[in-house]
Motif scaffolding. Structure first.
Motif, PDB file in Angstrom:
ATOM      1  N   ASP A 200       1.238  -1.060   0.042  1.00 49.35           N
ATOM      2  CA  ASP A 200      -0.002   0.008   0.416  1.00 49.35           C
ATOM      3  C   ASP A 200       0.679   1.107   0.017  1.00 49.35           C
ATOM      4  O   ASP A 200       0.344   2.303  -0.481  1.00 49.35           O
TER       5      ASP A 200
ATOM      6  N   ASN B  33       2.035  -2.744   4.405  1.00 55.38           N
ATOM      7  CA  ASN B  33       0.400  -3.238   3.667  1.00 55.38           C
ATOM      8  C   ASN B  33      -0.125  -3.338   4.815  1.00 55.38           C
ATOM      9  O   ASN B  33       0.074  -3.878   5.804  1.00 55.38           O
TER      10      ASN B  33
ATOM     11  N   ASP C 197      -7.283  -2.137   1.837  1.00 57.59           N
ATOM     12  CA  ASP C 197      -6.487  -1.547   0.830  1.00 57.59           C
ATOM     13  C   ASP C 197      -6.260  -0.195   1.187  1.00 57.59           C
ATOM     14  O   ASP C 197      -7.003   0.173   1.881  1.00 57.59           O
TER      15      ASP C 197
END
Length: 138
Positions: free
Chosen positions: A88, A102, A107
């Protein structure tokens, strides 16, 4: 900044982000080296066994976003379209080192929907400024 200090700064900043967001923003992070010897310098997260194997595919969206750009230490990028185990966020720590972060179940689009993200993002920016002022060297 040396590797031990970098790890401590990252852990502290991510803990502050989690406190501001009131839940984990990222559940894994790694310090990656591109040179002189490419590799994983540090990893914290749920995928200890598979992280190394999945690294090339997980890095692809961020790699494509920063391709051709000359990032300076402290520069960062968020991959808003990454999902699952794809990274991310990326932060340049030193001349040839990067932090990747991440959340393996959410997300950036989902993370950003919560208004508390703005305060957590400010902490990520503060972390980036630490590496802009004192890049990781090894």
């Amino acid at each position: 900044m040396d590797l031990a200090s970098a790890r401590q700064q990252i852990q502290s900043s991510l803990a502050r982000m989690d406190a501001l967001y009131r839940r984990p923003v990222f559940d894994e992070w790694a310090i990656l080296s591109a040179a002189p010897k490419p590799g994983i310098l540090a990893y914290t997260g749920p995928r200890g066994e598979s992280f190394r194997r999945e690294l090339p595919g997980d890095a692809e969206p961020l790699r494509a976003m920063i391709a051709g750009r000359d990032l300076a230490e402290g520069d960062f990028e968020f991959a808003t379209e990454s999902s699952g185990t794809r990274f991310d966020a990326c932060l340049k720590l030193g001349p040839a080192s990067y932090l990747v972060c991440n959340h393996t179940a959410r997300d950036m689009g989902q993370i950003r929907q919560d208004a508390k993200w703005l305060k957590a993002q400010a902490e990520f920016f503060a972390l980036s400024e630490k590496f802009r002022a004192d890049p990781l060297t090894f």
